[in-house]
Enzyme design. Structure first.
Site, short mmCIF file in Angstrom:
data_model
loop_
_atom_site.label_atom_id
_atom_site.label_comp_id
_atom_site.label_asym_id
_atom_site.label_seq_id
_atom_site.Cartn_x
_atom_site.Cartn_y
_atom_site.Cartn_z
N ASP A 1 -10.44 -8.92 8.01
CA ASP A 1 -11.87 -8.79 7.70
C ASP A 1 -12.54 -10.16 7.67
OD1 ASP A 1 -11.86 -6.09 7.60
OD2 ASP A 1 -12.74 -5.93 5.60
N ASP B 1 -4.98 -6.95 5.93
CA ASP B 1 -6.21 -6.24 5.60
C ASP B 1 -7.30 -7.26 5.26
OD1 ASP B 1 -8.02 -4.32 4.88
OD2 ASP B 1 -6.97 -3.65 3.08
N ASP C 1 -2.55 -18.11 1.27
CA ASP C 1 -3.72 -18.78 0.67
C ASP C 1 -4.22 -19.88 1.59
OD1 ASP C 1 -1.21 -19.82 0.11
OD2 ASP C 1 -1.75 -20.63 -1.85
N TYR D 1 0.82 -1.22 0.00
CA TYR D 1 0.00 0.00 0.00
C TYR D 1 0.85 1.27 0.00
CZ TYR D 1 -3.95 -3.05 1.18
OH TYR D 1 -4.91 -4.04 1.18
N LYS E 1 4.01 -15.32 1.92
CA LYS E 1 3.91 -16.04 0.65
C LYS E 1 5.36 -16.24 0.19
CE LYS E 1 1.36 -17.65 -2.77
NZ LYS E 1 0.58 -18.88 -2.65
#
Ligand code: NAD
Length: 374
Positions: free
Chosen positions: A254, A250, A226, A143, A194
């Site tokens: 959620d 992020d 994943d 980001y 990852k």
């Protein structure tokens, strides 16, 4: 905890004022019954700050925030300010305060209250008793990484690009927060990356392994993002504390949050770097927004804000005992059938924002009486 800790209350916009007022009831109760000596002040942020001062993040708010032991925030934003230039939108106020205080670690617990287990989209047996904490790196990664942008290639095609970048020190500082939290909880930390594909997260993994030598009492494990997404839905109770980079966090936070039901139940914290005096900048806020559709109607669920106050007591004021008290009061109030509209279930008692606050104070009084009788 200092003899007279200072909490800055920032209501913000929409339902912010209503939910912060209920948290204040709890602070008064703690001062009256546990001699916590907490003193509070208020400050403007977001749309209300823009209306009053022409900026969503007034200098006075920053000055008060820098002096506070911790900040409790309601929410910012709303349709009234949506047409404004981005530079003065309410959300700028929130980004501004996070940046000025250097808040790099975002803590999002996912806690399943037994009385609400049947309201989840997952089966009760998967989520009953769930208590996990996700630590998300908040100021680095994809980001914020440079270079980023959209360019036009010589053949006329457009190309969008972002950069996933982390330095060792950025990884280490959030890693230390996560290890220390794991020490205070179940002593299990799962680092999500990852590393099989992304070099920057290979570094992430190496740094976490190096840090783990300083925390021999915490069992460190690693999982690819994943698989983590799948495991969160399949068997979330296998986790205690999770630490991960900004974008993975992020998305996963959620996902984890929704395991437990309504937005109105979810607290969060954002922490910065400890100063030489041992003080750590910290902002606590519900995960939800300003809910303009129900603002001013005494309908909002104040529990996410009150659980944010519990986190504040636990992490900033080192009063885990009082945080436990608040969490037990929430458990009891839900078990007694009190529900705001967002978590209403058949056969339960629907209450307003203020009635929910009063019910929580009553549950805290009841616990105190029980403690005396025992
Ligand atoms: P929202 O979280 O405000 O509302 C989403 C839905 O959940 C609405 O139907 C709302 O009524 C309900 N809801 C939210 N909190 C509730 C509570 N405590 N009790 C009962 N119901 C609740 O999200 P949104 O509608 O996407 O955004 C509204 C405004 O809030 C926007 O301006 C947005 O930018 C802002 N926002 C701010 C924050 C923040 O301050 N951290 C976070 C998200 C959104």
């Amino acid at each position: 905890m200092s003899a007279s800790p200072f909490i800055l209350l920032i209501s913000g916009d929409g339902i912010g004022k209503e939910v912060i007022a209920e948290a204040e009831k709890i602070i008064h109760w703690l001062n009256d019954h546990h001699k916590t000596g907490i003193h509070t002040d208020t400050a403007l942020l977001g749309g209300v700050a823009y209306d009053a001062t022409g900026t969503p993040f007034p200098k006075e708010t920053l000055e008060k925030a820098q002096k506070a032991d911790a900040i409790l925030l309601g929410a910012v934003g709303g349709p009234k300010w949506e047409a404004l230039d981005y530079s003065v939108r309410p959300e700028r106020g929130l980004l501004g305060i996070r940046k000025e205080l250097g808040l790099f670690a975002n803590l999002r617990p996912a806690l399943c209250f037994d009385a609400l287990a049947d309201a989840s989209t997952l089966k009760r047996e998967v989520i009953a008793g769930l208590d996990i904490l996700i630590v998300r790196e908040l100021t680095g990664g994809l980001y914020f990484g440079e270079p980023k942008g959209v360019e036009t290639l010589p053949n006329g095609e457009k190309r969008g690009f972002n950069t996933l970048t982390y330095t060792s020190s950025e990884i280490q500082r959030v890693g230390r927060v996560a290890f220390e939290l794991a020490q205070k909880r179940g002593k299990k930390l799962c680092s999500i990356d990852k590393a099989n594909v992304l070099e920057s997260t290979e570094l992430w993994r190496q740094e976490m392994i190096a840090l783990s030598k300083d925390y021999p009492d915490v069992a460190l494990s690693h999982m690819y993002v994943d698989n983590a997404a799948m495991q969160l839905v399949r068997n979330p109770r296998q986790f205690d504390v999770i630490v991960t980079e900004n974008m993975f966090g992020d998305i996963l936070s959620d996902c984890a949050a929704m395991l437990t039901g309504s937005l109105g139940m979810l607290p969060s914290a954002s922490l910065g770097t400890k100063g030489k005096d041992g003080r750590q900048p910290a902002l606590y806020e519900p995960v939800h927004g300003s809910a303009p559709d129900i603002a001013g109607q005494n309908k909002a669920n104040p529990i996410a804000t009150i659980l944010s106050l519990a986190m504040l007591l636990r992490y900033s004021l080192d009063r885990g005992d009082l945080a436990d008290l608040i969490e037990k009061a929430v458990t009891q109030t839900l078990a007694d059938g009190y529900r705001t509209g967002d978590i209403m279930q058949p056969g339960m008692k629907q209450v307003s924002t203020t009635e929910m606050g009063d019910a929580l104070v009553k549950a805290m009084n009841d616990q105190k009486q029980k403690g005396k009788a025992a």
